[in-house]
Design a protein around this motif. Structure first.
Motif, PDB file in Angstrom:
ATOM      1  N   ASP A  44     -98.637  51.249 -62.824  1.00  0.00           N
ATOM      2  CA  ASP A  44     -97.831  51.537 -64.008  1.00  0.00           C
ATOM      3  C   ASP A  44     -96.511  52.208 -63.650  1.00  0.00           C
ATOM      4  O   ASP A  44     -95.814  52.736 -64.515  1.00  0.00           O
ATOM      5  CB  ASP A  44     -98.618  52.380 -65.021  1.00  0.00           C
ATOM      6  N   GLY A  45     -96.156  52.193 -62.370  1.00  0.00           N
ATOM      7  CA  GLY A  45     -94.814  52.605 -61.965  1.00  0.00           C
ATOM      8  C   GLY A  45     -94.624  54.060 -61.615  1.00  0.00           C
ATOM      9  O   GLY A  45     -93.489  54.501 -61.425  1.00  0.00           O
ATOM     10  N   GLN A  46     -95.687  54.837 -61.491  1.00  0.00           N
ATOM     11  CA  GLN A  46     -95.539  56.223 -61.065  1.00  0.00           C
ATOM     12  C   GLN A  46     -95.327  56.274 -59.555  1.00  0.00           C
ATOM     13  O   GLN A  46     -96.009  55.575 -58.803  1.00  0.00           O
ATOM     14  CB  GLN A  46     -96.772  57.037 -61.461  1.00  0.00           C
ATOM     15  N   VAL A  47     -94.392  57.097 -59.130  1.00  0.00           N
ATOM     16  CA  VAL A  47     -94.001  57.161 -57.723  1.00  0.00           C
ATOM     17  C   VAL A  47     -94.273  58.563 -57.182  1.00  0.00           C
ATOM     18  O   VAL A  47     -93.828  59.563 -57.752  1.00  0.00           O
ATOM     19  CB  VAL A  47     -92.504  56.817 -57.546  1.00  0.00           C
ATOM     20  N   PHE A  48     -94.986  58.632 -56.059  1.00  0.00           N
ATOM     21  CA  PHE A  48     -95.300  59.893 -55.391  1.00  0.00           C
ATOM     22  C   PHE A  48     -94.754  59.829 -53.968  1.00  0.00           C
ATOM     23  O   PHE A  48     -95.137  58.936 -53.203  1.00  0.00           O
ATOM     24  CB  PHE A  48     -96.818  60.129 -55.368  1.00  0.00           C
ATOM     25  N   GLU A  49     -93.879  60.754 -53.613  1.00  0.00           N
ATOM     26  CA  GLU A  49     -93.219  60.723 -52.306  1.00  0.00           C
ATOM     27  C   GLU A  49     -93.377  62.070 -51.599  1.00  0.00           C
ATOM     28  O   GLU A  49     -93.210  63.117 -52.215  1.00  0.00           O
ATOM     29  CB  GLU A  49     -91.726  60.443 -52.459  1.00  0.00           C
ATOM     30  N   VAL A  50     -93.667  62.004 -50.314  1.00  0.00           N
ATOM     31  CA  VAL A  50     -93.747  63.206 -49.486  1.00  0.00           C
ATOM     32  C   VAL A  50     -93.128  62.892 -48.123  1.00  0.00           C
ATOM     33  O   VAL A  50     -93.401  61.841 -47.537  1.00  0.00           O
ATOM     34  CB  VAL A  50     -95.208  63.671 -49.287  1.00  0.00           C
ATOM     35  N   ASN A 101     -99.965  66.982 -54.712  1.00  0.00           N
ATOM     36  CA  ASN A 101    -100.403  68.073 -53.835  1.00  0.00           C
ATOM     37  C   ASN A 101    -101.334  67.546 -52.746  1.00  0.00           C
ATOM     38  O   ASN A 101    -101.279  67.996 -51.594  1.00  0.00           O
ATOM     39  CB  ASN A 101    -101.111  69.154 -54.645  1.00  0.00           C
ATOM     40  N   TYR A 102    -102.176  66.588 -53.128  1.00  0.00           N
ATOM     41  CA  TYR A 102    -103.055  65.966 -52.144  1.00  0.00           C
ATOM     42  C   TYR A 102    -102.235  65.287 -51.041  1.00  0.00           C
ATOM     43  O   TYR A 102    -102.523  65.448 -49.844  1.00  0.00           O
ATOM     44  CB  TYR A 102    -103.968  64.951 -52.831  1.00  0.00           C
ATOM     45  N   LEU A 103    -101.206  64.523 -51.436  1.00  0.00           N
ATOM     46  CA  LEU A 103    -100.366  63.842 -50.451  1.00  0.00           C
ATOM     47  C   LEU A 103     -99.613  64.835 -49.575  1.00  0.00           C
ATOM     48  O   LEU A 103     -99.419  64.603 -48.376  1.00  0.00           O
ATOM     49  CB  LEU A 103     -99.382  62.908 -51.153  1.00  0.00           C
ATOM     50  N   TYR A 131     -99.782  65.004 -45.617  1.00  0.00           N
ATOM     51  CA  TYR A 131     -98.577  65.015 -44.777  1.00  0.00           C
ATOM     52  C   TYR A 131     -98.642  66.163 -43.765  1.00  0.00           C
ATOM     53  O   TYR A 131     -98.377  65.980 -42.573  1.00  0.00           O
ATOM     54  CB  TYR A 131     -97.345  65.148 -45.667  1.00  0.00           C
ATOM     55  N   GLU A 132     -99.003  67.345 -44.222  1.00  0.00           N
ATOM     56  CA  GLU A 132     -99.087  68.511 -43.338  1.00  0.00           C
ATOM     57  C   GLU A 132    -100.197  68.334 -42.301  1.00  0.00           C
ATOM     58  O   GLU A 132    -100.077  68.800 -41.165  1.00  0.00           O
ATOM     59  CB  GLU A 132     -99.321  69.779 -44.156  1.00  0.00           C
ATOM     60  N   LYS A 133    -101.245  67.657 -42.704  1.00  0.00           N
ATOM     61  CA  LYS A 133    -102.382  67.448 -41.812  1.00  0.00           C
ATOM     62  C   LYS A 133    -101.990  66.625 -40.589  1.00  0.00           C
ATOM     63  O   LYS A 133    -102.465  66.879 -39.477  1.00  0.00           O
ATOM     64  CB  LYS A 133    -103.511  66.753 -42.583  1.00  0.00           C
ATOM     65  N   TYR A 134    -101.093  65.635 -40.784  1.00  0.00           N
ATOM     66  CA  TYR A 134    -100.810  64.685 -39.714  1.00  0.00           C
ATOM     67  C   TYR A 134     -99.391  64.736 -39.150  1.00  0.00           C
ATOM     68  O   TYR A 134     -99.107  64.047 -38.170  1.00  0.00           O
ATOM     69  CB  TYR A 134    -101.110  63.258 -40.193  1.00  0.00           C
ATOM     70  N   GLU A 140     -90.562  62.504 -34.781  1.00  0.00           N
ATOM     71  CA  GLU A 140     -90.969  63.404 -35.874  1.00  0.00           C
ATOM     72  C   GLU A 140     -90.803  62.788 -37.259  1.00  0.00           C
ATOM     73  O   GLU A 140     -91.291  63.342 -38.251  1.00  0.00           O
ATOM     74  CB  GLU A 140     -90.192  64.726 -35.802  1.00  0.00           C
ATOM     75  N   TRP A 141     -90.123  61.665 -37.382  1.00  0.00           N
ATOM     76  CA  TRP A 141     -89.955  61.043 -38.702  1.00  0.00           C
ATOM     77  C   TRP A 141     -91.324  60.670 -39.279  1.00  0.00           C
ATOM     78  O   TRP A 141     -92.172  60.095 -38.602  1.00  0.00           O
ATOM     79  CB  TRP A 141     -89.100  59.792 -38.598  1.00  0.00           C
ATOM     80  N   PHE A 142     -91.526  60.993 -40.565  1.00  0.00           N
ATOM     81  CA  PHE A 142     -92.836  60.758 -41.182  1.00  0.00           C
ATOM     82  C   PHE A 142     -92.685  60.809 -42.697  1.00  0.00           C
ATOM     83  O   PHE A 142     -92.156  61.784 -43.238  1.00  0.00           O
ATOM     84  CB  PHE A 142     -93.823  61.827 -40.699  1.00  0.00           C
ATOM     85  N   GLY A 143     -93.116  59.773 -43.369  1.00  0.00           N
ATOM     86  CA  GLY A 143     -93.073  59.741 -44.826  1.00  0.00           C
ATOM     87  C   GLY A 143     -94.276  59.027 -45.406  1.00  0.00           C
ATOM     88  O   GLY A 143     -94.827  58.099 -44.796  1.00  0.00           O
ATOM     89  N   ILE A 144     -94.702  59.466 -46.590  1.00  0.00           N
ATOM     90  CA  ILE A 144     -95.814  58.857 -47.319  1.00  0.00           C
ATOM     91  C   ILE A 144     -95.365  58.631 -48.759  1.00  0.00           C
ATOM     92  O   ILE A 144     -94.836  59.545 -49.400  1.00  0.00           O
ATOM     93  CB  ILE A 144     -97.066  59.763 -47.344  1.00  0.00           C
ATOM     94  N   CYS A 145     -95.576  57.430 -49.265  1.00  0.00           N
ATOM     95  CA  CYS A 145     -95.251  57.148 -50.659  1.00  0.00           C
ATOM     96  C   CYS A 145     -96.361  56.298 -51.278  1.00  0.00           C
ATOM     97  O   CYS A 145     -96.901  55.398 -50.623  1.00  0.00           O
ATOM     98  CB  CYS A 145     -93.916  56.402 -50.767  1.00  0.00           C
TER      99      CYS A 145
END
Length: 343
Positions: free
Chosen positions: A63-69, A23-25, A29-32, A53-58
């Protein structure tokens, strides 16, 4: 699920979906995402086709947890980010002292494509500028250009856990317009810094910059370095552990072009940027960050990517030299607030 590894992978996937860190990420993402400062690179014709407009954050943890936005699956060319990892392979091929005899590790304060060598030693200043990266590519072993390229692609697969392709139009575009790089190569050949395989080495350099990646790949590259050279998802070693510190040290001091001092001061993470719009950033022993946005500042760094990394560094105390305890325990955020992971 048939074994503990599968169950662990499933648990990590569920955590990544439910964690407040995601949720933080999303908020980041929405902020920028509407920040439209900067411009798309156009000195290589194919790069000018990128959409602003392309924009991604990961983020990938050790330990291998993946967070993608955002646009984390969007493919783009790795460009200068490849330099850090090819430097690592050269170290494995030849060792620290020999590589350092051909390429120094000093910041330059010059543009990444400056035609300049150290006046005392005739070496390129570091592996992260074009001259140094060409010299580093020249050190990659192999009987011919095809074998050398194959070794590079196999190396990136160990880091990211998947196979990579070359964007042929970008490669051909870089080859057709790479006059400054050719000038650098011939200058270094004059001083004995590279071999006489100039055309083969330049092709290898242009091809390494044309490898297709996405934001998740960049996060995985960084997470592997953060994990001592072992891919945190596949468990495969990508680089000899003794050379990880070499790679991330030069990333910290030289990885953000001639804005590296400002980056070290404000963000404090070993990182490498590319004119394709990517940034890969390492938090040693903790996680890797990958961002993608093709709008670049005057130094050639992604505007949105810098903002994202600045916020992550400040909000979670990720600066390497931050001696104060962070107000937010990132591992508790990732684990959903139960504090089960070691930080």
């Amino acid at each position: 699920m048939s074994n503990f590894g599968d169950l662990q992978s499933l648990a990590s996937s569920i955590t990544a979906v439910t964690s407040p860190f995601r949720n933080y990420l999303t908020d980041l993402y929405e902020k920028y995402r509407k920040l439209n400062d900067g411009a798309v690179a156009d000195y290589i014709p194919e790069l000018a086709l990128a959409k602003p407009e392309w924009f991604g954050i990961c983020v990938v943890t050790k330990d291998g947890q993946v967070f993608e936005v955002g646009d984390c699956d969007k493919l783009f060319t790795i460009q200068s980010i490849s330099k850090a990892f090819v430097f690592g392979l050269a170290l494995e091929d030849h060792g620290r002292e020999y590589v350092n005899s051909k390429v120094s590790v000093e910041p330059t304060g010059e543009a990444f494509n400056a035609i300049v060598l150290d006046e005392a030693t005739n070496r390129p200043y570091n592996p992260m500028v074009n001259a140094g990266a060409i010299a580093t590519a020249d050190l990659i072993e192999g009987e011919n250009g095809t074998e050398r390229l194959k070794r590079l692609l196999e190396m990136f697969k160990r880091y990211t856990g998947r196979e990579h392709d070359i964007n042929v139009p970008v490669f051909l575009s870089e080859k057709a317009t790479g006059f400054r790089n050719r000038a650098m190569a011939y200058l270094m050949r004059n001083f004995g810094m590279i071999s006489d395989k100039i055309d083969e080495t330049l092709d290898l350099y242009f091809q390494q910059c044309s490898i297709l990646v996405n934001a998740k790949d960049l996060a995985m590259l960084a997470a592997t370095l953060a994990n001592g050279g072992v891919n945190p998802v596949t468990g495969e070693r990508a680089i000899d552990e003794r050379y990880v510190q070499d790679v991330i040290s030069v990333m910290l001091t030289c990885g953000m072009y001639d804005a590296s001092g400002e980056w070290c001061y404000r963000v404090g993470m070993p990182a490498k940027s590319g004119v394709g719009g990517g940034i890969t950033a390492v938090v040693p022993g903790k996680l890797g960050i990958g961002t993608f946005s093709p709008l670049l500042d005057a130094k050639g760094n992604s505007v949105r990517g810098i903002k994202v990394c600045q916020d992550l560094s400040q909000d979670f105390g990720l600066h390497l030299f931050n001696v104060a305890k962070s107000e937010r325990d990132l591992q508790q955020w990732i684990a959903g607030g139960n504090g089960i992971n070691d930080w």
